[in-house]
Design an enzyme around this catalytic site. Structure first.
Site, PDB file in Angstrom:
ATOM      1  N   ARG A 108     -27.860  14.385  20.376  1.00  0.00           N
ATOM      2  CA  ARG A 108     -28.864  15.139  21.132  1.00  0.00           C
ATOM      3  C   ARG A 108     -29.406  16.235  20.215  1.00  0.00           C
ATOM      4  O   ARG A 108     -28.814  17.292  20.039  1.00  0.00           O
ATOM      5  CB  ARG A 108     -28.251  15.764  22.388  1.00  0.00           C
ATOM      6  CG  ARG A 108     -29.207  16.660  23.168  1.00  0.00           C
ATOM      7  CD  ARG A 108     -30.316  15.894  23.833  1.00  0.00           C
ATOM      8  NE  ARG A 108     -29.801  14.975  24.854  1.00  0.00           N
ATOM      9  CZ  ARG A 108     -30.539  14.013  25.427  1.00  0.00           C
ATOM     10  NH1 ARG A 108     -31.799  13.843  25.054  1.00  0.00           N
ATOM     11  NH2 ARG A 108     -30.004  13.218  26.337  1.00  0.00           N
TER      12      ARG A 108
ATOM     13  N   HIS B 220     -37.636  10.703  16.707  1.00  0.00           N
ATOM     14  CA  HIS B 220     -37.506  11.569  17.893  1.00  0.00           C
ATOM     15  C   HIS B 220     -37.162  13.001  17.467  1.00  0.00           C
ATOM     16  O   HIS B 220     -36.070  13.509  17.728  1.00  0.00           O
ATOM     17  CB  HIS B 220     -36.401  10.987  18.773  1.00  0.00           C
ATOM     18  CG  HIS B 220     -36.397  11.474  20.189  1.00  0.00           C
ATOM     19  ND1 HIS B 220     -36.500  12.796  20.531  1.00  0.00           N
ATOM     20  CD2 HIS B 220     -36.281  10.792  21.366  1.00  0.00           C
ATOM     21  CE1 HIS B 220     -36.436  12.917  21.843  1.00  0.00           C
ATOM     22  NE2 HIS B 220     -36.315  11.715  22.370  1.00  0.00           N
TER      23      HIS B 220
ATOM     24  N   GLU C   5     -42.797  13.755  18.451  1.00  0.00           N
ATOM     25  CA  GLU C   5     -42.162  12.531  17.975  1.00  0.00           C
ATOM     26  C   GLU C   5     -43.225  11.525  17.535  1.00  0.00           C
ATOM     27  O   GLU C   5     -43.961  11.000  18.363  1.00  0.00           O
ATOM     28  CB  GLU C   5     -41.305  11.925  19.090  1.00  0.00           C
ATOM     29  CG  GLU C   5     -40.456  12.958  19.839  1.00  0.00           C
ATOM     30  CD  GLU C   5     -39.944  12.429  21.177  1.00  0.00           C
ATOM     31  OE1 GLU C   5     -39.829  11.201  21.335  1.00  0.00           O
ATOM     32  OE2 GLU C   5     -39.676  13.259  22.065  1.00  0.00           O
TER      33      GLU C   5
END
Length: 320
Positions: free
Chosen positions: A81, A189, A294
């Site tokens: 994350r 991302h 992203e």
């Protein structure tokens, strides 16, 4: 005194060798990571699990440019994350049925597979002390049995991460090494670290159509010169004509994100409730210090025939 016509010149002391970038591998197993540091102090860290960039420091190593959750799993137990997870071969939840990616998990398998460090590369340019390029590889043979069964194509990925004094370039090369053609999507991302989301504006998307996932995946057109964030944002901007998206903070340019052969950009911030609902997102108010910009090819599908190659990526510039 007699002058000598061919008097020897003074001996020049050999110049001191310029120190080059330092590259180290730390940790074992899924926690292994590659750390590259320039002589001037800038650095990048790449976890072999997912080939995930977890840190990029500029300004002599003083400024961290990527946001990483305090609860990010860095042991290979789940995708990271934060940082820059690599999304391949499908973006978001896969099509429910009828597509080759339908049996894959959300965002595919690249971000939760262990990649191979291929070494420091000098294939394109003679590397000097001002930059260092790291290459990572993933192919069919490295996949888990489950992933190979879900997506039974022969492929090769090379992910190149190039650190320079004020920039970081990340480029993914996709090759079809099998007999059958395959379709895929790809996305980098990136979680950019900022000071205050309320002071952030994103420029370079004016007039671009986007799918708003917060508004039931309806299609809209960006009518303001700047994208500002005052609540949950999850937008897929497609077929962007210009290459550069600029992130400003408090009116001053903070990052340039330059796309290369990738036509789409996702802008994402989970805001309050969604951030609280993610077990690996911390602190709860971390959404105030991050914004995802992203780059990818996610509007539709890329197709590769036998032996064909696709390459796309980004160059991010720290503008402090």
């Amino acid at each position: 005194m007699v002058e000598r016509a061919n008097r020897p010149s003074a001996l020049n002391a050999p110049a001191e060798a310029t120190p080059g970038p330092q590259v180290d591998i730390t940790g074992t197993g899924p926690s292994s990571k590659v750390i590259a540091t320039l002589p001037s102090g800038e650095s990048v860290e790449v976890l072999l699990y997912g080939a995930t960039v977890t840190s990029w420091k500029s300004e002599g190593g003083k400024t961290e440019n990527l946001w990483l959750s305090e609860k990010a799993a860095l042991d290979g137990s789940k995708p990271v994350r934060g940082g820059i997870p690599v999304v391949f071969p499908v973006f978001g939840p896969p099509p429910k049925s009828g597509h080759a990616t339908s049996s894959l998990p959300q965002h595919g398998f690249a971000r939760n597979s262990r990649w191979e460090f291929l070494g420091k590369s000098a294939a394109e340019d003679a590397l000097d002390a001002s930059s260092v390029k790291l290459d990572f590889g993933l192919s069919t043979t490295e996949l888990s049995e489950e992933a190979r069964k879900a997506w039974p194509f022969d492929f090769g990925l090379v992910y190149s991460v190039t650190l320079a004094k004020d920039s970081l370039q990340t480029v993914l090369n996709v090759r079809n090494e099998g007999e059958e053609s395959f379709e895929f999507q790809v996305l980098l991302h990136t979680y950019l670290k900022i000071s205050d989301i309320s002071k952030v504006a994103i420029n370079g998307l004016l007039g671009v159509s986007y799918v708003d996932k917060v508004l039931n995946a309806t299609t809209h057109q960006q009518s303001d010169a700047s994208v500002t964030i005052t609540g949950e944002v999850d937008r897929v901007y497609a077929s962007i004509p210009q290459d550069t998206t600029t992130v400003l903070e408090d009116g001053k340019p903070r990052f340039d994100v330059v796309r290369d052969n990738l036509s789409d950009t996702v802008v994402w911030n989970p805001w309050i409730e969604k951030a609280k609902g993610m077990g690996d997102f911390a602190p709860d108010e971390g959404y105030k210090q991050m914004v995802c910009v992203e780059v990818g090819a996610v509007d539709g599908w890329q197709k590769l025939e036998k032996g064909e190659v696709f390459e796309g990526g980004q160059t991010m510039k720290s503008l402090l």
